[in-house]
Structures are given as structure tokens and as C-alpha cells.
Design a protein around this motif. Structure first.
Motif, PDB file in Angstrom:
ATOM      1  N   CYS A 114      24.758  34.756  26.775  1.00  0.00           N
ATOM      2  CA  CYS A 114      26.105  35.292  26.979  1.00  0.00           C
ATOM      3  C   CYS A 114      26.472  35.329  28.458  1.00  0.00           C
ATOM      4  O   CYS A 114      27.619  35.062  28.821  1.00  0.00           O
ATOM      5  CB  CYS A 114      26.227  36.682  26.358  1.00  0.00           C
ATOM      6  N   SER A 126      36.403  36.618  28.181  1.00  0.00           N
ATOM      7  CA  SER A 126      35.372  36.645  27.139  1.00  0.00           C
ATOM      8  C   SER A 126      35.576  37.829  26.205  1.00  0.00           C
ATOM      9  O   SER A 126      35.509  37.688  24.981  1.00  0.00           O
ATOM     10  CB  SER A 126      33.974  36.712  27.756  1.00  0.00           C
ATOM     11  N   LEU A 130      36.520  37.585  22.263  1.00  0.00           N
ATOM     12  CA  LEU A 130      35.687  38.208  21.230  1.00  0.00           C
ATOM     13  C   LEU A 130      36.492  39.201  20.397  1.00  0.00           C
ATOM     14  O   LEU A 130      36.339  39.271  19.176  1.00  0.00           O
ATOM     15  CB  LEU A 130      34.470  38.885  21.862  1.00  0.00           C
ATOM     16  N   HIS A 134      37.195  38.828  16.424  1.00  0.00           N
ATOM     17  CA  HIS A 134      36.913  39.926  15.488  1.00  0.00           C
ATOM     18  C   HIS A 134      38.157  40.260  14.667  1.00  0.00           C
ATOM     19  O   HIS A 134      38.082  40.422  13.436  1.00  0.00           O
ATOM     20  CB  HIS A 134      36.421  41.154  16.253  1.00  0.00           C
TER      21      HIS A 134
END
Length: 147
Positions: A114, A126, A130, A134
């Protein structure tokens, strides 16, 4: 427009597979994905026991299927599987030091992976990506349950 999005998502999945297959293979070298998820859930209550029936419920898999996963983890030395009382109260699992060490090693590996991605893409972008992924997954899950 929908076909275009579907095609792009499909291509993204394929690209991710080709780009990350070695990383994923190395990450799950010592455990399967199901074993990893079970270990993570067991380790959430570090030094506490978790009942097999509760773990099966939280993982949304059958008791029988989870029992085979736990057997594999026990055979590898990552968990202890014990009876409560004479066994009528159920069976429970605790994580061993080897199991905690494995999770720690995998966490370091994932963190390194990561960090490389964040270095290239940026932390804020980032986190936003993410979060959006989600949100997208939750929307897909909700849509899938409506049918």
C-alpha cells in the motif's frame, strides 16, 4: 453508457488480476483467503475465545465449512480449537502466537504494498478512491439484494 462502464470495470478487474496476481499469491502463500479472514476475525478478540457458531455467523458461511477452515488453521498451528466445559456449551477458537505472527507478517507485507501505491498516487487520492470503492461496493450489494 452502462455497457461502457461495465466494460471498464471488467477491464479494471482483469488488469488488477494480471498486475497483482504475484502479490496476492505471495500474500496468501501460507493461508487461503478464507483462512486469513477467519484469523483476522479471531484476532479481533486477541487472547479471547470466539465460538465457532459465532464466527460462522459473522463470516456468513456454514458451520461445517468453517470447521474445515479451522481444522486447517489448527493443523498449521495458527489456532487452538477447544471445547467449553464438556462440549455441550460449544467449541471455541483462540489464536496462537504463530497465528498472531503470521497476521503481523502479512500486515507488514500489505502495508509495504500500500505504501508503494500511496507514494505514486498520493494519500488523499488513495483514501478518496478507497472510500468511493467501498461506497460503490455497498451500492452493488444493496442492488443485488433487491432482486
Amino acid at each position: 453508457m452502462s455497457k461502457q462502464i461495465t466494460d471498464q470495470v471488467t477491464q479494471l478487474i482483469i488488469d488488477q488480476y494480471y498486475e497483482n496476481r504475484n502479490v496476492i499469491r505471495d500474500f496468501f502463500d501460507r493461508t487461503s483467503m478464507n483462512e486469513y479472514v477467519a484469523l483476522k476475525k479471531i484476532s479481533n478478540g486477541t487472547n479471547e475465545k470466539i465460538y465457532l457458531k459465532d464466527l460462522a455467523s459473522s463470516m456468513q458461511i456454514s458451520y461445517k465449512y468453517l470447521a474445515s477452515i479451522i481444522s486447517n488453521l489448527r493443523d498449521k498451528g495458527y489456532v487452538k480449537w477447544s471445547f467449553d466445559g464438556n462440549g455441550q456449551d460449544g467449541t471455541y477458537i483462540t489464536i496462537t502466537e504463530d497465528g498472531l505472527h503470521l497476521l503481523s507478517t502479512q500486515e507488514e507485507y500489505l502495508n509495504d504494498f500500500c505504501q508503494r501505491a500511496i507514494k505514486e498516487f498520493g494519500k488523499e487520492k488513495s483514501l478518496l478512491l478507497l472510500s468511493l470503492i467501498h461506497e460503490f461496493q455497498q451500492m452493488l450489494l444493496k442492488g443485488g439484494n433487491d432482486k
